[in-house]
Design a protein around this motif. Structure first.
Motif, PDB file in Angstrom:
ATOM      1  N   CYS A 195      22.713 -23.629  14.932  1.00 55.02           N
ATOM      2  CA  CYS A 195      24.166 -23.512  15.089  1.00 55.02           C
ATOM      3  C   CYS A 195      24.745 -23.134  13.728  1.00 55.02           C
ATOM      4  N   ASP A 196      26.035 -22.935  13.699  1.00 54.75           N
ATOM      5  CA  ASP A 196      26.727 -22.644  12.447  1.00 54.75           C
ATOM      6  C   ASP A 196      26.736 -23.897  11.578  1.00 54.75           C
ATOM      7  N   GLU A 197      26.131 -23.818  10.396  1.00 56.40           N
ATOM      8  CA  GLU A 197      25.965 -25.011   9.564  1.00 56.40           C
ATOM      9  C   GLU A 197      27.295 -25.581   9.077  1.00 56.40           C
ATOM     10  N   ASP A 198      28.227 -24.722   8.688  1.00 52.73           N
ATOM     11  CA  ASP A 198      29.527 -25.208   8.213  1.00 52.73           C
ATOM     12  C   ASP A 198      30.290 -25.930   9.325  1.00 52.73           C
ATOM     13  N   LYS A 201      28.697 -29.380  10.000  1.00 49.68           N
ATOM     14  CA  LYS A 201      29.160 -30.394   9.056  1.00 49.68           C
ATOM     15  C   LYS A 201      30.560 -30.877   9.430  1.00 49.68           C
ATOM     16  N   ARG A 202      31.396 -29.948   9.850  1.00 53.64           N
ATOM     17  CA  ARG A 202      32.770 -30.320  10.199  1.00 53.64           C
ATOM     18  C   ARG A 202      32.797 -31.199  11.446  1.00 53.64           C
ATOM     19  N   VAL A 203      31.978 -30.839  12.443  1.00 56.78           N
ATOM     20  CA  VAL A 203      31.918 -31.623  13.676  1.00 56.78           C
ATOM     21  C   VAL A 203      31.396 -33.027  13.382  1.00 56.78           C
ATOM     22  N   VAL A 204      30.329 -33.127  12.575  1.00 58.58           N
ATOM     23  CA  VAL A 204      29.752 -34.432  12.239  1.00 58.58           C
ATOM     24  C   VAL A 204      30.762 -35.292  11.489  1.00 58.58           C
ATOM     25  N   LYS A 205      31.386 -34.720  10.473  1.00 58.14           N
ATOM     26  CA  LYS A 205      32.344 -35.491   9.674  1.00 58.14           C
ATOM     27  C   LYS A 205      33.553 -35.911  10.493  1.00 58.14           C
ATOM     28  N   VAL A 243      20.575 -35.518  15.978  1.00 59.99           N
ATOM     29  CA  VAL A 243      20.820 -34.254  15.279  1.00 59.99           C
ATOM     30  C   VAL A 243      20.851 -33.103  16.281  1.00 59.99           C
ATOM     31  N   LYS A 244      19.879 -33.072  17.188  1.00 52.92           N
ATOM     32  CA  LYS A 244      19.807 -32.005  18.185  1.00 52.92           C
ATOM     33  C   LYS A 244      21.053 -31.975  19.049  1.00 52.92           C
ATOM     34  N   GLU A 245      21.539 -33.128  19.436  1.00 52.39           N
ATOM     35  CA  GLU A 245      22.750 -33.177  20.266  1.00 52.39           C
ATOM     36  C   GLU A 245      23.981 -32.732  19.485  1.00 52.39           C
ATOM     37  N   PHE A 246      24.004 -33.011  18.198  1.00 52.82           N
ATOM     38  CA  PHE A 246      25.113 -32.515  17.372  1.00 52.82           C
ATOM     39  C   PHE A 246      25.047 -30.991  17.244  1.00 52.82           C
ATOM     40  N   GLU A 247      23.840 -30.442  17.170  1.00 54.48           N
ATOM     41  CA  GLU A 247      23.700 -28.989  17.145  1.00 54.48           C
ATOM     42  C   GLU A 247      24.244 -28.382  18.441  1.00 54.48           C
ATOM     43  N   GLU A 248      23.868 -28.966  19.562  1.00 53.63           N
ATOM     44  CA  GLU A 248      24.335 -28.468  20.867  1.00 53.63           C
ATOM     45  C   GLU A 248      25.843 -28.602  20.983  1.00 53.63           C
ATOM     46  N   LEU A 249      26.374 -29.723  20.513  1.00 50.88           N
ATOM     47  CA  LEU A 249      27.826 -29.927  20.542  1.00 50.88           C
ATOM     48  C   LEU A 249      28.532 -28.896  19.665  1.00 50.88           C
ATOM     49  N   THR A 250      27.959 -28.598  18.510  1.00 47.46           N
ATOM     50  CA  THR A 250      28.546 -27.609  17.604  1.00 47.46           C
ATOM     51  C   THR A 250      28.622 -26.239  18.270  1.00 47.46           C
ATOM     52  N   ASN A 251      27.572 -25.849  18.968  1.00 45.68           N
ATOM     53  CA  ASN A 251      27.589 -24.560  19.670  1.00 45.68           C
ATOM     54  C   ASN A 251      28.636 -24.548  20.775  1.00 45.68           C
ATOM     55  N   THR A 252      28.803 -25.685  21.445  1.00 44.62           N
ATOM     56  CA  THR A 252      29.824 -25.777  22.479  1.00 44.62           C
ATOM     57  C   THR A 252      31.217 -25.663  21.878  1.00 44.62           C
ATOM     58  N   VAL A 253      31.418 -26.366  20.774  1.00 44.08           N
ATOM     59  CA  VAL A 253      32.712 -26.317  20.092  1.00 44.08           C
ATOM     60  C   VAL A 253      33.003 -24.902  19.603  1.00 44.08           C
ATOM     61  N   ALA A 254      31.983 -24.210  19.114  1.00 41.93           N
ATOM     62  CA  ALA A 254      32.174 -22.851  18.582  1.00 41.93           C
ATOM     63  C   ALA A 254      32.739 -21.875  19.602  1.00 41.93           C
ATOM     64  N   ILE A 255      32.319 -22.040  20.859  1.00 41.37           N
ATOM     65  CA  ILE A 255      32.816 -21.110  21.878  1.00 41.37           C
ATOM     66  C   ILE A 255      33.934 -21.710  22.727  1.00 41.37           C
ATOM     67  N   GLY A 256      34.274 -22.957  22.426  1.00 40.76           N
ATOM     68  CA  GLY A 256      35.282 -23.635  23.230  1.00 40.76           C
ATOM     69  C   GLY A 256      36.442 -24.158  22.434  1.00 40.76           C
ATOM     70  N   ARG A 257      36.849 -23.382  21.420  1.00 36.18           N
ATOM     71  CA  ARG A 257      37.995 -23.789  20.611  1.00 36.18           C
ATOM     72  C   ARG A 257      39.151 -22.828  20.830  1.00 36.18           C
ATOM     73  N   ILE A 258      40.333 -23.362  20.840  1.00 36.98           N
ATOM     74  CA  ILE A 258      41.525 -22.521  20.871  1.00 36.98           C
ATOM     75  C   ILE A 258      41.642 -21.832  19.522  1.00 36.98           C
ATOM     76  N   ASN A 259      41.942 -20.552  19.527  1.00 39.59           N
ATOM     77  CA  ASN A 259      42.043 -19.807  18.267  1.00 39.59           C
ATOM     78  C   ASN A 259      43.029 -20.481  17.329  1.00 39.59           C
ATOM     79  N   GLU A 260      42.559 -20.714  16.106  1.00 46.02           N
ATOM     80  CA  GLU A 260      43.434 -21.361  15.112  1.00 46.02           C
ATOM     81  C   GLU A 260      44.282 -20.312  14.408  1.00 46.02           C
TER      82      GLU A 260
END
Length: 261
Positions: A195-198, A201-205, A243-260
């Motif tokens: 997933c996108d590393e940056d 980190k943001r999702v985890v924090k 960690v794996k579930e956070f990676e999967e969550l990050t990918n979900t968040v990446a395609i499921g965010r309202i444009n900032e």
């Protein structure tokens, strides 16, 4: 004599048996690989590192009194004794392609030390360190444990972490108010996250910032779409995800965010 300095978080280990056990915990060294000791103080670890790794040791300390002591007692490696702040200096060129980190880390900056190690994770193949017991337990903690936190996830993404043993207060000068723990981190085979590393980190924090809340509420600042908000994983708390579930969550968040904006 080198006097421990409170403002530097110094508690000098005075038990040689424990010092020897810490040095023996190093397993990944190869000939020519540098070993960086952070905060050697009076050289309680250094004396045992010298027995097997004298040609490869680099010492760094922010205490000028310690530096003077080390230069006098280990004059044969004087050119590898550095006066400076590990958190501020860039030593990567001097440390080579791969290196090991060891030390009795000052409690007040131990987390910062590990964040800097993460920045150079491609080169740091092993870490053996003593730090505050509860922090050591947190880094090694598995998901589902109350000690599991931000640094647990970020480090476990790239390292296999093992809690080795506990050290009592009485073997230090001055004795700290807490117990200490020794851990070993060994670099795993992961070259990059899935997933996108940056964003990871943001999702985890963000997830752990309000760790008592479900992820649905903790991740509100990430502007998730209504569709993503309904996913079952968001009913969980951050401490429940691997960690794996956070990676999967990050990918979900990446395609499921309202444009900032």
């Amino acid at each position: 004599m080198v006097k421990p300095k409170k403002h530097l978080g110094q508690h000098f280990l005075k038990d040689n048996d424990i010092a020897r056990d810490i040095v023996k915990a190093v397993k990944q060294h190869k000939k020519g690989m540098k070993i960086l000791e952070i905060g050697p103080g009076t050289g309680v670890l250094t004396q045992f590192l010298m027995e097997d790794y004298a040609d490869d040791i680099i010492l760094i300390d922010l205490d000028r009194e310690s530096i003077n002591y080390l230069e006098k007692h280990y004059s044969e490696i004087k050119e590898n004794i550095i006066y400076g702040d590990f958190l501020k200096l860039d030593l990567r060129e001097r440390l080579g392609e791969e290196y090991i980190v060891i030390g009795n880390f000052p409690y007040n900056i131990s987390s910062q030390i590990f964040f800097k190690i993460l920045d150079d994770k491609e080169k740091v193949v092993e870490v053996v360190g003593m730090l505050q017991k509860e922090v050591a337990e947190r880094l090694a903690s598995p998901p589902g444990n109350k000690n599991y936190g931000i640094l647990s996830v970020l480090l476990q993404a790239y390292y296999d972490i093992e809690y080795l043993f506990t050290v009592g207060r009485e073997v230090f000068d001055p004795p700290p108010k807490v117990q200490s723990g020794v851990i070993r981190l060994v670099r795993n085979d992961r070259q990059a996250l899935d997933c996108d590393e940056d964003l990871f980190k943001r999702v985890v924090k963000q997830g752990f910032q309000n760790r008592r809340k479900t992820l649905r509420n903790a991740l509100k600042p990430l502007n998730l779409t209504d569709e993503v908000k309904q996913l079952p994983v968001l009913n969980k708390r951050a401490e429940e995800l691997s960690v794996k579930e956070f990676e999967e969550l990050t990918n979900t968040v990446a395609i499921g965010r309202i444009n900032e904006v």
